[in-house]
Design an enzyme around this catalytic site. Structure first.
Site, PDB file in Angstrom:
ATOM      1  N   ASP A  29       0.858  -1.189   0.000  1.00 15.47           N
ATOM      2  CA  ASP A  29       0.000   0.000   0.000  1.00 15.47           C
ATOM      3  C   ASP A  29       0.898   1.245   0.000  1.00 15.47           C
ATOM      4  OD1 ASP A  29      -3.196   0.582   1.163  1.00 15.47           O
ATOM      5  OD2 ASP A  29      -1.744   2.215   1.031  1.00 15.47           O
ATOM      6  N   ILE A  30       0.551   2.204  -0.831  1.00 15.24           N
ATOM      7  CA  ILE A  30       1.400   3.394  -0.987  1.00 15.24           C
ATOM      8  C   ILE A  30       1.300   4.329   0.225  1.00 15.24           C
ATOM      9  CG2 ILE A  30      -0.190   4.973  -2.203  1.00 15.24           C
ATOM     10  CD1 ILE A  30       3.402   4.169  -3.265  1.00 15.24           C
ATOM     11  N   HIS A  95     -10.089  -5.370  -3.227  1.00 13.88           N
ATOM     12  CA  HIS A  95      -8.779  -5.618  -2.621  1.00 13.88           C
ATOM     13  C   HIS A  95      -8.927  -5.952  -1.145  1.00 13.88           C
ATOM     14  CE1 HIS A  95      -9.629  -1.284  -2.447  1.00 13.88           C
ATOM     15  NE2 HIS A  95      -9.009  -1.271  -1.268  1.00 13.88           N
ATOM     16  N   HIS A  97      -6.830  -5.696   2.425  1.00 14.44           N
ATOM     17  CA  HIS A  97      -5.690  -5.111   3.132  1.00 14.44           C
ATOM     18  C   HIS A  97      -5.104  -6.158   4.074  1.00 14.44           C
ATOM     19  CE1 HIS A  97      -6.525  -0.707   2.382  1.00 14.44           C
ATOM     20  NE2 HIS A  97      -7.751  -1.167   2.208  1.00 14.44           N
TER      21      HIS A  97
HETATM   22  P1  5GP Z   1      -9.822   1.495   0.243  1.00 15.51           P
HETATM   23  O1  5GP Z   1     -10.333   1.515  -1.184  1.00 15.51           O
HETATM   24  O2  5GP Z   1      -9.742   0.090   0.780  1.00 15.51           O
HETATM   25  O3  5GP Z   1     -10.603   2.413   1.118  1.00 15.51           O
HETATM   26  O4  5GP Z   1      -8.351   2.073   0.223  1.00 15.51           O
HETATM   27  C1  5GP Z   1      -7.521   1.925  -0.901  1.00 15.51           C
HETATM   28  C2  5GP Z   1      -6.072   1.773  -0.492  1.00 15.51           C
HETATM   29  O5  5GP Z   1      -5.292   1.795  -1.668  1.00 15.51           O
HETATM   30  C3  5GP Z   1      -5.540   2.862   0.438  1.00 15.51           C
HETATM   31  O6  5GP Z   1      -4.969   2.265   1.600  1.00 15.51           O
HETATM   32  C4  5GP Z   1      -4.497   3.587  -0.410  1.00 15.51           C
HETATM   33  O7  5GP Z   1      -3.371   4.006   0.326  1.00 15.51           O
HETATM   34  C5  5GP Z   1      -4.130   2.553  -1.445  1.00 15.51           C
HETATM   35  N1  5GP Z   1      -3.754   3.136  -2.726  1.00 15.51           N
HETATM   36  C6  5GP Z   1      -4.442   4.107  -3.402  1.00 15.51           C
HETATM   37  N2  5GP Z   1      -3.827   4.385  -4.561  1.00 15.51           N
HETATM   38  C7  5GP Z   1      -2.728   3.584  -4.618  1.00 15.51           C
HETATM   39  C8  5GP Z   1      -1.697   3.429  -5.594  1.00 15.51           C
HETATM   40  O8  5GP Z   1      -1.655   4.077  -6.631  1.00 15.51           O
HETATM   41  N3  5GP Z   1      -0.734   2.511  -5.313  1.00 15.51           N
HETATM   42  C9  5GP Z   1      -0.755   1.769  -4.169  1.00 15.51           C
HETATM   43  N4  5GP Z   1       0.252   0.890  -4.003  1.00 15.51           N
HETATM   44  N5  5GP Z   1      -1.707   1.893  -3.238  1.00 15.51           N
HETATM   45  C10 5GP Z   1      -2.696   2.787  -3.455  1.00 15.51           C
END
Ligand code: 5GP
Length: 134
Positions: A29-30, A95, A97
């Protein structure tokens, strides 16, 4: 338009990849909540995880288990186990986590995210990758 995660699958944007097979991909995660916070995705772009067909959903969790076991080994001494969360409010591509945790607050998504240098992220990804058995 493809999701940001499909762009990672297609190598259109970079990511610190820790595991990959024909159908699934795991990468750091970035904006991590913890060191080695990893995302596990199906390559097939489906927004909501529970819209995946049964076989893809089961395969995603089995793939996530293999990655979590590798994270456990890599984080030995630094975390107790790998916590799991499914949120999906930010990126419309299913996805899981995987977050190494010592206590419940380590997986609190409202906490400020951690910052690692590119070199640190590279080292973490390489470190997890060594323990991945697919
Ligand atoms: P969620 O959709 O589960 O609420 O969060 C999405 C997750 O994806 C976040 O923790 C965010 O930091 C991560 N994320 C968003 N954009 C990118 C990206 O371009 N690259 C990576 N490696 N992680 C990402």
């Amino acid at each position: 338009m493809s999701s940001i995660f499909t762009k990672i699958v297609n190598r259109e944007i970079p990511a610190y990849i820790v595991a990959e097979d024909e159908n699934y991909l795991a990468f750091l995660d970035i904006n991590p909540l913890a060191k080695a916070h990893t995302l596990v995705i199906p390559k097939k772009e489906v927004d909501y995880i529970f819209d995946l067909d049964d076989e893809s959903l089961a395969g995603l969790w089995i793939f996530a288990k293999k990655v979590a076991k590798a994270i456990d080994k890599y984080m030995e001494g630094e975390a107790i186990r790998t916590g799991v969360a499914v949120v999906g409010l930010e990126v419309p591509h299913a996805h899981i986590h995987l977050v190494p945790i010592k206590n419940i607050t380590d997986i609190d998504f409202t906490r400020p995210k951690l910052k690692f240098s590119y070199e640190e992220l590279q080292n973490i990804a390489e470190g997890i990758k060594k323990f991945v058995v697919l």
